[in-house]
Design a protein around this motif. Sequence first.
Motif, PDB file in Angstrom:
ATOM      1  N   LEU A  89      62.348  -3.991  25.085  1.00 52.55           N
ATOM      2  CA  LEU A  89      60.952  -3.997  25.780  1.00 52.55           C
ATOM      3  C   LEU A  89      60.237  -4.943  25.670  1.00 52.55           C
ATOM      4  O   LEU A  89      59.636  -5.524  26.312  1.00 52.55           O
ATOM      5  CB  LEU A  89      60.310  -2.626  24.874  1.00 52.55           C
ATOM      6  N   THR A  90      60.556  -5.903  24.568  1.00 53.87           N
ATOM      7  CA  THR A  90      59.803  -6.848  24.236  1.00 53.87           C
ATOM      8  C   THR A  90      59.952  -8.072  25.402  1.00 53.87           C
ATOM      9  O   THR A  90      59.115  -9.057  25.830  1.00 53.87           O
ATOM     10  CB  THR A  90      60.098  -7.774  22.980  1.00 53.87           C
ATOM     11  N   GLY A  91      61.173  -8.110  25.842  1.00 51.08           N
ATOM     12  CA  GLY A  91      61.444  -8.743  26.953  1.00 51.08           C
ATOM     13  C   GLY A  91      60.937  -8.418  28.326  1.00 51.08           C
ATOM     14  O   GLY A  91      60.526  -9.254  28.997  1.00 51.08           O
ATOM     15  N   TYR A  92      60.989  -7.151  28.552  1.00 55.21           N
ATOM     16  CA  TYR A  92      60.247  -6.578  29.525  1.00 55.21           C
ATOM     17  C   TYR A  92      58.739  -6.786  29.346  1.00 55.21           C
ATOM     18  O   TYR A  92      58.102  -7.001  30.683  1.00 55.21           O
ATOM     19  CB  TYR A  92      60.517  -4.936  29.608  1.00 55.21           C
ATOM     20  N   PHE A  93      58.040  -6.702  28.423  1.00 52.87           N
ATOM     21  CA  PHE A  93      56.579  -7.080  28.124  1.00 52.87           C
ATOM     22  C   PHE A  93      56.399  -8.788  28.408  1.00 52.87           C
ATOM     23  O   PHE A  93      55.365  -8.874  28.854  1.00 52.87           O
ATOM     24  CB  PHE A  93      56.363  -6.734  26.788  1.00 52.87           C
ATOM     25  N   TYR A  94      57.262  -9.560  27.734  1.00 53.12           N
ATOM     26  CA  TYR A  94      56.782 -10.890  27.427  1.00 53.12           C
ATOM     27  C   TYR A  94      57.527 -11.936  28.071  1.00 53.12           C
ATOM     28  O   TYR A  94      57.362 -13.067  28.047  1.00 53.12           O
ATOM     29  CB  TYR A  94      56.436 -11.012  26.131  1.00 53.12           C
ATOM     30  N   GLY A  95      58.736 -11.495  28.727  1.00 51.28           N
ATOM     31  CA  GLY A  95      59.820 -12.383  29.183  1.00 51.28           C
ATOM     32  C   GLY A  95      60.808 -12.601  28.327  1.00 51.28           C
ATOM     33  O   GLY A  95      60.867 -12.133  26.893  1.00 51.28           O
ATOM     34  N   PRO A  96      61.971 -13.385  28.499  1.00 45.03           N
ATOM     35  CA  PRO A  96      63.262 -13.724  27.973  1.00 45.03           C
ATOM     36  C   PRO A  96      62.977 -14.313  26.612  1.00 45.03           C
ATOM     37  O   PRO A  96      63.764 -13.957  25.572  1.00 45.03           O
ATOM     38  CB  PRO A  96      63.887 -14.464  29.012  1.00 45.03           C
ATOM     39  N   ALA A  97      62.144 -15.333  26.518  1.00 42.92           N
ATOM     40  CA  ALA A  97      61.984 -16.284  25.356  1.00 42.92           C
ATOM     41  C   ALA A  97      61.563 -15.395  24.091  1.00 42.92           C
ATOM     42  O   ALA A  97      62.106 -15.377  23.201  1.00 42.92           O
ATOM     43  CB  ALA A  97      60.987 -17.341  25.425  1.00 42.92           C
ATOM     44  N   ALA A  98      60.363 -14.468  24.360  1.00 42.89           N
ATOM     45  CA  ALA A  98      59.992 -13.644  23.564  1.00 42.89           C
ATOM     46  C   ALA A  98      60.933 -12.679  23.003  1.00 42.89           C
ATOM     47  O   ALA A  98      61.193 -12.293  21.885  1.00 42.89           O
ATOM     48  CB  ALA A  98      58.638 -13.043  24.058  1.00 42.89           C
ATOM     49  N   GLY A  99      61.727 -12.259  24.014  1.00 42.65           N
ATOM     50  CA  GLY A  99      62.463 -10.750  23.641  1.00 42.65           C
ATOM     51  C   GLY A  99      63.834 -11.391  22.922  1.00 42.65           C
ATOM     52  O   GLY A  99      64.316 -10.766  22.097  1.00 42.65           O
ATOM     53  N   ILE A 100      64.422 -12.594  23.091  1.00 46.05           N
ATOM     54  CA  ILE A 100      65.526 -13.111  22.521  1.00 46.05           C
ATOM     55  C   ILE A 100      65.088 -13.414  21.120  1.00 46.05           C
ATOM     56  O   ILE A 100      66.005 -13.036  20.077  1.00 46.05           O
ATOM     57  CB  ILE A 100      66.011 -14.464  23.202  1.00 46.05           C
ATOM     58  N   LEU A 101      63.798 -13.962  20.811  1.00 47.65           N
ATOM     59  CA  LEU A 101      63.413 -14.329  19.551  1.00 47.65           C
ATOM     60  C   LEU A 101      63.185 -13.202  18.678  1.00 47.65           C
ATOM     61  O   LEU A 101      63.366 -12.803  17.471  1.00 47.65           O
ATOM     62  CB  LEU A 101      62.443 -15.281  19.550  1.00 47.65           C
ATOM     63  N   THR A 102      62.536 -11.991  19.356  1.00 46.82           N
ATOM     64  CA  THR A 102      62.448 -10.903  18.841  1.00 46.82           C
ATOM     65  C   THR A 102      63.577  -9.907  18.387  1.00 46.82           C
ATOM     66  O   THR A 102      63.832  -9.404  17.134  1.00 46.82           O
ATOM     67  CB  THR A 102      61.247  -9.686  19.641  1.00 46.82           C
ATOM     68  N   GLY A 103      64.601 -10.178  19.408  1.00 46.94           N
ATOM     69  CA  GLY A 103      65.907  -9.392  18.965  1.00 46.94           C
ATOM     70  C   GLY A 103      66.519 -10.302  17.819  1.00 46.94           C
ATOM     71  O   GLY A 103      67.132  -9.556  17.080  1.00 46.94           O
ATOM     72  N   ALA A 104      66.396 -11.737  17.919  1.00 46.72           N
ATOM     73  CA  ALA A 104      67.019 -12.342  16.748  1.00 46.72           C
ATOM     74  C   ALA A 104      66.515 -11.858  15.340  1.00 46.72           C
ATOM     75  O   ALA A 104      67.052 -11.695  14.487  1.00 46.72           O
ATOM     76  CB  ALA A 104      66.791 -13.672  16.980  1.00 46.72           C
ATOM     77  N   ALA A 105      65.064 -11.823  15.404  1.00 42.38           N
ATOM     78  CA  ALA A 105      64.446 -11.161  14.364  1.00 42.38           C
ATOM     79  C   ALA A 105      65.107  -9.717  13.761  1.00 42.38           C
ATOM     80  O   ALA A 105      65.196  -9.527  12.521  1.00 42.38           O
ATOM     81  CB  ALA A 105      62.829 -11.186  14.448  1.00 42.38           C
ATOM     82  N   TYR A 106      65.060  -9.087  14.788  1.00 32.93           N
ATOM     83  CA  TYR A 106      65.577  -7.619  14.457  1.00 32.93           C
ATOM     84  C   TYR A 106      67.026  -7.704  13.886  1.00 32.93           C
ATOM     85  O   TYR A 106      67.356  -7.062  12.802  1.00 32.93           O
ATOM     86  CB  TYR A 106      65.888  -6.907  15.728  1.00 32.93           C
ATOM     87  N   GLY A 107      67.930  -8.515  14.334  1.00 32.75           N
ATOM     88  CA  GLY A 107      69.395  -8.960  13.746  1.00 32.75           C
ATOM     89  C   GLY A 107      69.141  -9.387  12.369  1.00 32.75           C
ATOM     90  O   GLY A 107      70.077  -8.883  11.591  1.00 32.75           O
ATOM     91  N   ILE A 108      68.380 -10.217  12.234  1.00 36.06           N
ATOM     92  CA  ILE A 108      68.252 -10.741  10.752  1.00 36.06           C
ATOM     93  C   ILE A 108      67.556  -9.552   9.842  1.00 36.06           C
ATOM     94  O   ILE A 108      68.243  -9.547   8.654  1.00 36.06           O
ATOM     95  CB  ILE A 108      67.020 -12.110  10.837  1.00 36.06           C
ATOM     96  N   LEU A 109      66.784  -8.682  10.330  1.00 37.74           N
ATOM     97  CA  LEU A 109      66.616  -7.756   9.509  1.00 37.74           C
ATOM     98  C   LEU A 109      67.520  -6.665   9.263  1.00 37.74           C
ATOM     99  O   LEU A 109      67.819  -6.240   8.253  1.00 37.74           O
ATOM    100  CB  LEU A 109      65.214  -6.896  10.168  1.00 37.74           C
ATOM    101  N   GLN A 110      68.317  -6.520  10.080  1.00 35.50           N
ATOM    102  CA  GLN A 110      69.614  -5.524   9.969  1.00 35.50           C
ATOM    103  C   GLN A 110      70.580  -6.225   9.024  1.00 35.50           C
ATOM    104  O   GLN A 110      71.074  -5.537   8.295  1.00 35.50           O
ATOM    105  CB  GLN A 110      70.276  -5.468  11.376  1.00 35.50           C
ATOM    106  N   PHE A 111      70.587  -7.535   8.949  1.00 34.88           N
ATOM    107  CA  PHE A 111      71.466  -8.306   8.044  1.00 34.88           C
ATOM    108  C   PHE A 111      70.852  -7.997   6.780  1.00 34.88           C
ATOM    109  O   PHE A 111      71.831  -7.984   5.882  1.00 34.88           O
ATOM    110  CB  PHE A 111      71.648  -9.634   8.545  1.00 34.88           C
ATOM    111  N   ILE A 112      69.622  -8.183   6.704  1.00 35.63           N
ATOM    112  CA  ILE A 112      69.080  -8.175   4.998  1.00 35.63           C
ATOM    113  C   ILE A 112      69.510  -6.607   4.724  1.00 35.63           C
ATOM    114  O   ILE A 112      69.746  -6.471   3.478  1.00 35.63           O
ATOM    115  CB  ILE A 112      67.564  -8.329   5.160  1.00 35.63           C
ATOM    116  N   ILE A 113      69.326  -5.654   5.778  1.00 33.47           N
ATOM    117  CA  ILE A 113      69.255  -4.332   4.971  1.00 33.47           C
ATOM    118  C   ILE A 113      70.830  -3.732   4.780  1.00 33.47           C
ATOM    119  O   ILE A 113      71.177  -3.148   4.140  1.00 33.47           O
ATOM    120  CB  ILE A 113      68.550  -3.343   6.000  1.00 33.47           C
ATOM    121  N   GLU A 114      71.745  -4.268   5.833  1.00 31.77           N
ATOM    122  CA  GLU A 114      73.184  -3.646   5.731  1.00 31.77           C
ATOM    123  C   GLU A 114      73.912  -5.165   6.224  1.00 31.77           C
ATOM    124  O   GLU A 114      74.518  -5.157   7.229  1.00 31.77           O
ATOM    125  CB  GLU A 114      73.346  -2.634   6.740  1.00 31.77           C
TER     126      GLU A 114
END
Length: 221
Positions: A89-114
């Motif tokens: 959805l973030t890519g759909y809202f704001y374009g690929p740059a924001a979407g990719i960086l938000t996805g990377a942030a999510y991946g980092i959070l997943q890594f922190i938790i598991e």
Amino acid sequence: MSFFVSNVDGDLSLTTAGYAAVIILLVAALAAAAFFAGRKKKSSGSMSSRQLVFCAAAVALAMVTSMIKIYSFPFGGSVTLCSMLFICLTGYFYGPAAGILTGAAYGILQFIIEPYIYFPLQVLVDYPLAFGALGLSGFFANTKHGLIKGYLLGILGRYFFAVISGWIFFGEYAWEGWHALPYSLAYNGAYIFTEGVITVIILLIPAAAGAFRQVKELANQ
């Protein structure tokens, strides 16, 4: 300064310095995502609180729904309650740059938790790259049926990196009689595309599609 420490079973764990570095990367990725989201509307490229809130909310919703698992596979990966959609959805809202960086942030959070660490390069592929690829949805942000097309591109991007990781780093776990690459193609496709089918069915419901269009308008006000 070491970011990883070896365990007795051969895998790796993060040190205190490693956790600190990962948290810094998480904050930086979210800030950068909001910055690029702001550039979509403002030539100055300034970051507003609205974009930061929407990017952070997408990460939070993806994290919560990722914990609602319809089915979990034995060597990682699960069918969740549409968790990949919230990053797309973030890519759909704001374009690929924001979407990719938000996805990377999510991946980092997943890594922190598991954290699942066998090799430092495997961490890069499995977390920021694989989840960051969900932001490729932004390439269809302004097209007809852009959310569905973008979502499909996003999960294909995640699938690509998941297959690469399974092939290179986890091929030894291939089913008996299977080579590493076809095993990785089948294993990762089973959970990614099952969730993808469920999500696309939901997105095809007119009320759901209309709701996401309204949220997009709100996100860009």
